[in-house]
Scaffold this active site. Structure first.
Site, PDB file in Angstrom:
ATOM      1  N   ILE A   1       0.836  -1.242  -0.042  1.00 13.14           N
ATOM      2  CA  ILE A   1       0.152  -0.031   0.140  1.00 13.14           C
ATOM      3  C   ILE A   1       0.853   1.483  -0.125  1.00 13.14           C
ATOM      4  CG2 ILE A   1      -2.011  -1.061   0.968  1.00 13.14           C
ATOM      5  CD1 ILE A   1      -1.096   0.419   3.669  1.00 13.14           C
TER       6      ILE A   1
ATOM      7  N   ARG B   1       3.935   2.400  -2.311  1.00 10.30           N
ATOM      8  CA  ARG B   1       4.161   3.346  -3.854  1.00 10.30           C
ATOM      9  C   ARG B   1       4.698   2.172  -4.801  1.00 10.30           C
ATOM     10  NH1 ARG B   1       1.635   7.019  -2.495  1.00 10.30           N
ATOM     11  NH2 ARG B   1       2.180   9.255  -2.589  1.00 10.30           N
TER      12      ARG B   1
ATOM     13  N   GLU C   1       1.455   3.530 -12.498  1.00 14.84           N
ATOM     14  CA  GLU C   1      -0.023   3.628 -12.414  1.00 14.84           C
ATOM     15  C   GLU C   1      -0.299   4.983 -13.126  1.00 14.84           C
ATOM     16  OE1 GLU C   1      -0.002   3.238  -8.006  1.00 14.84           O
ATOM     17  OE2 GLU C   1      -0.733   5.162  -8.048  1.00 14.84           O
TER      18      GLU C   1
ATOM     19  N   HIS D   1      -5.178   2.394  -6.201  1.00 21.62           N
ATOM     20  CA  HIS D   1      -4.570   3.483  -5.291  1.00 21.62           C
ATOM     21  C   HIS D   1      -5.570   4.293  -4.426  1.00 21.62           C
ATOM     22  CE1 HIS D   1      -1.011   6.184  -4.792  1.00 21.62           C
ATOM     23  NE2 HIS D   1      -1.774   6.209  -3.797  1.00 21.62           N
TER      24      HIS D   1
END
Ligand code: 8YV
Length: 338
Positions: free
Chosen positions: A238, A240, A269, A287
């Site tokens: 969770i 990066r 992403e 995210h």
């Protein structure tokens, strides 16, 4: 005359209204994604900006916007911003720590549990009509969470909040690895024991990654690290994209080198590596670690309050709440910016 500022992404209306009480606000209410040249164009004449993780704030942008005094980023992480370039040009950077800690820890725990207990994989099976017979003893069996060993890589505020959930809520043994060991009193508060990275990888039943991205944490978990983990272990990221080598992870998942993974963040992403999309033992989310309504509101409001204070307005004038490079505030070159 009011100073002019830019809000680069859509946010809650009351936050924009609050900013309008102090500034001439240019607001990207349509939530258009701008290229860097478009962002630079919109920043002309602005003394401050409320930005987000997708806005790249680097030397090129700062040199093209010399009137900028403050960048108030919505997010605790700020790897989208070149902090040294900001400081060198007397630009204050603020982030949004604390307000998202518990929500992000909740999410990390939820993602780890969904991963271990195969929640999305089994839902997909059900929705696709695969559930024809009831009661198979081995249907979607996965590892337990309660009573197992939780390994945390990166032990900042979010890591510690996750440790508390594991230790007190789920009876887990909690081990962690961090750049530096926490003070004994802090370790005791979250029942966590410091170990070296090899021990963390070897002993964790559930490894959760909460370390900020920097060149030194790039691919902190790659093929060599995955090879040290238990075949029954899960990995949850969770933090990066880029902290985990996504392609190496996809291979490890495919070869059942580890049991499963839960990923909220990805290299490059919003693109997700096709190798990851092709494996079933991974839970993928876009995210959303901090995405509760209250927390997203608190993050936006904190960024707005930072900007109001940074630009010498409001009750906290001159005293932004959560500066990343507070040394800028004492520079004569900062004070002389109009
Ligand atoms: C944000 C995050 O949603 O706070 C962070 O660092 O990754 C998320 O909470 C994101 O940064 C939005 O800008």
């Amino acid at each position: 005359m009011h100073q002019s500022i830019l809000v680069t992404r859509a946010t809650f209306p009351d936050i924009v209204e609050r900013l309008r009480g102090y500034f001439d606000v240019s607001y990207n209410g349509d939530d258009t994604i701008w290229t860097q040249p478009e962002l630079i164009e919109r920043l002309q004449g602005k003394t401050g900006a409320v930005t987000c993780g997708n806005d790249r704030i680097d030397a090129t942008l700062l040199d093209a916007c010399p009137q900028l005094k403050a960048i108030c980023n919505i997010g605790v992480g700020y790897n989208n911003v070149d902090v040294a370039a900001c400081t060198a040009r007397s630009v204050l950077l603020t982030n949004t720590p604390d307000v998202l800690t518990e929500t992000t820890a909740d999410f990390g725990f939820a993602l780890m549990m969904a991963t271990a207990r195969r929640i999305t994989e089994s839902e997909h099976f059900l929705r696709c009509g695969g559930w024809k017979i009831t009661g198979r003893f081995d249907m979607f069996v996965g590892p337990d969470v309660h009573g197992t060993t939780l390994g945390i890589l990166g032990m900042g505020r979010i890591g510690r909040a996750i440790a508390c959930r594991g230790a007190f809520g789920f009876g887990m043994r909690v081990i962690y690895h961090n750049r530096s060991q926490l003070a004994p009193a802090v370790e005791a508060e979250c029942h966590a024991q410091y170990v070296d990275k090899a021990t963390l990888l070897r002993e964790a039943d559930h490894l959760i990654i909460v370390v900020p991205y920097s060149p030194s944490s790039h691919h902190a978990v790659g093929a060599a690290e995955l090879a040290q983990m238990k075949p029954t272990a899960t990995l949850t990221n969770i933090a990066r994209g880029g902290v985990v080598d996504d392609v190496a992870l996809a291979r490890a998942l495919q070869n059942k080198q580890i049991a499963a993974a839960g990923l909220d963040v990805f290299e490059g992403e919003p693109q997700v590596s096709p190798e990851l999309l092709a494996v079933s033992n991974v839970v993928l989310t876009p995210h959303i670690g901090s995405a509760s309504i209250n927390t997203r509101h608190a993050m936006g409001m904190l960024a707005a309050n930072n900007l109001i204070a940074a630009l010498d307005c409001g009750e906290q004038a001159g005293k932004p709440l959560t500066p990343v490079n507070p040394e800028v505030l004492t520079l004569p070159s900062w004070k002389s910016k109009s």
